[in-house]
Every structure is written in C-alpha cells, then in structure tokens.
Motif scaffolding. Sequence first.
Motif, PDB file in Angstrom:
ATOM      1  N   THR A  42       0.795  -1.227   0.000  1.00 38.43           N
ATOM      2  CA  THR A  42       0.000   0.000   0.000  1.00 38.43           C
ATOM      3  C   THR A  42       0.828   1.277   0.000  1.00 38.43           C
ATOM      4  OG1 THR A  42      -0.143  -0.010   2.422  1.00 38.43           O
ATOM      5  CG2 THR A  42      -1.878  -1.174   1.205  1.00 38.43           C
ATOM      6  N   ARG A  57       0.906   0.807  -5.591  1.00 40.14           N
ATOM      7  CA  ARG A  57      -0.494   0.441  -5.377  1.00 40.14           C
ATOM      8  C   ARG A  57      -1.105  -0.174  -6.640  1.00 40.14           C
ATOM      9  NH1 ARG A  57      -3.906   4.940  -2.693  1.00 40.14           N
ATOM     10  NH2 ARG A  57      -5.154   3.129  -2.110  1.00 40.14           N
ATOM     11  N   GLY A  88      -6.513  -2.167   1.104  1.00 35.87           N
ATOM     12  CA  GLY A  88      -5.224  -2.840   1.185  1.00 35.87           C
ATOM     13  C   GLY A  88      -5.321  -4.270   1.701  1.00 35.87           C
TER      14      GLY A  88
END
Length: 320
Positions: free
Chosen positions: A26, A40, A102
């Motif tokens: 993340t 990401r 996440g």
Amino acid sequence: MVSTASPPARTALRPTAPAAGDERLTGRLGEPEDHRLYRRMRFIRRFEETLLALFEEGVLNGTTHACIGQEADAVAVMEHLGDVDHVFSNHRCHGHYLARTGDALGLLAEIMGKEAGVCRGKGGSQHICAPGFKSNGVQGGIVPAAAGIAMAGQLDGSGMVSVVFIGDGTLGEGAVYETMNMASLWRLPLLVVCEDNRWAQSTPVEANLAGGMAARFEAFDVPVREIDSTDVLELSEAARAELDAVRAGGGPRVLLIHTYRLCHHSKSDDERPAEEIAAHWLVEPLVVHGRRLADADRRAIDDEVELALAEVVATARNLP
C-alpha cells in the motif's frame, strides 16, 4: 469532451484515509508519490494475475472478473476519499476493494471460501460487504444503494460522499436512470465513476449502446467529466476535482473514464481482436506511470510486491 491535455503538474496529493495492510503493498510512510502510486497499481495487477493463476491451478472455484488494465482508475479515486466516505462496486470489484482497504489476505481468503475471508467466505469474488465498501454482481443494482447511503449522509450532515463504480454495460439498466433522476432532484453527494472499457463482455460498445454516454447523465442535469486516459496522475487530478465539487454541495456528478480491460471479461471468454489488445498493452497504466520511475526503483517495488503477495497466498492456503 475527451481529455487531450497534457498530464497535470504533480502536486502533493495524499489520501485522507490511507489503505491499511502491508506497506509493501500500500505504500511506505514518506514514500515519494510516484513510487506509492506505482506500488499500489502493481499490487492490484499482481493480485489479479495471481488470482487467475490460482484458478488455473484448481485452487479456486466459480469465476472471477479481473480489472487488469484498469488499476489507475481505482487508485486515482481512492487517493481522495476519507474514512467517512462510502464506496460501492460491481462484479469487477477487486481493484476498487484493494485500493480502498489494502486487505489482500481478506479478499483472497474470501474468494477461496475461507472463514477468515472478509465475508467469512460467503460473498466470493463479487459480493463484498466491509466497512465503507460494498459490491454486488447485479448490473445496476448497486446504484440505488449508493444513492441511499448518499442520502443518509446528507441527512445526518456527516459530510460524506458516496462513490459508485459502474461499467459501460451497466448503462443499459433502468435502475441507473431512475436513481440519477432522484439523485439530481435531491442534490445527493454521489459520484458515479463509469469505467468504459469499450467492450460489454465480448460485444463492442458501439454495437449495444445508442447515443452518447455523457448525454445519458446530462439529461438529468448531472455534470459529466469525460476523460480518455490510463495516466494515474491525470486521473487522480480529475477525481479530486469531481469529489471536491460533490463535497461542496453541487449534487451528483459523473466521472466517465474511457479505459481498457486487458484481460478477458471473466476467466476465458475473450473474442476481441488480438491486435487491439496488443496495442493497449503499450499504453497501460503501469507502463505509462512506470516511465516516471528509475529502473532500479521500479524493480525494487516489483520485488517487494511479489514477496508480500507470495506471503499472502501461502497464508491463505493454510487457513481453515
């Protein structure tokens, strides 16, 4: 109008609700924005590719709808959401969920039918129910729910925004237009993100959609920002502007993104021209944004993502 402008100057955009989970997936605290955005998107890409490999291995059952090629859309929008905001998605929901939360292990365990899954293994690939996030495989069915949450937020004065992701194929569903009518009348804090990936399963959009996409929303006096891009920075700036306008009390708005799905609709159904797909691989999100990183930095992020996801898969396999 389709955007033809150069990518905007990079500003210090920071999510108000950073995704939780492994920072290797993340983003690390203080990491440069370019690196974090690439990380990401790479996380989502490799999760989806890993998922398809697990289906081939026979570990997973049923079906799944990957978002390979559309990662920038999810990351760009989630960059500008806070804890109070709510996200609704559809059958192609993994990228949206991962960018929002996440939670790689919770999603993989869910798709595996494990007790530790985000819905205890009962929702599977398409039907996710988590704090601030809901998805459903019924085309158009999630749009009224998104408007309902927007109305709740309006009534309680929380300042929240409800965001709903739909695809071009969903524009054939009447529930979308009934909802847009009421959302416009009541000036609801609703952002519709329409991801036009140019094909409804294996049917080109021009063969099943009459008139213009933007005109369908504009008929209800809902402003539309139309953008043809795979650049996460350009998309992030567009998402920020639209969300700011919704938060300011301007009523519902639409972010219409012309994107491309690089993988099949589901696991193996793809009748699109091979040369068309190959051309889009040259301008996909990781290629476009990856050029902004030094080769060594990009490879380091790739390696970290790979290791973190390998650990997620190993853990998920051993869950009851």
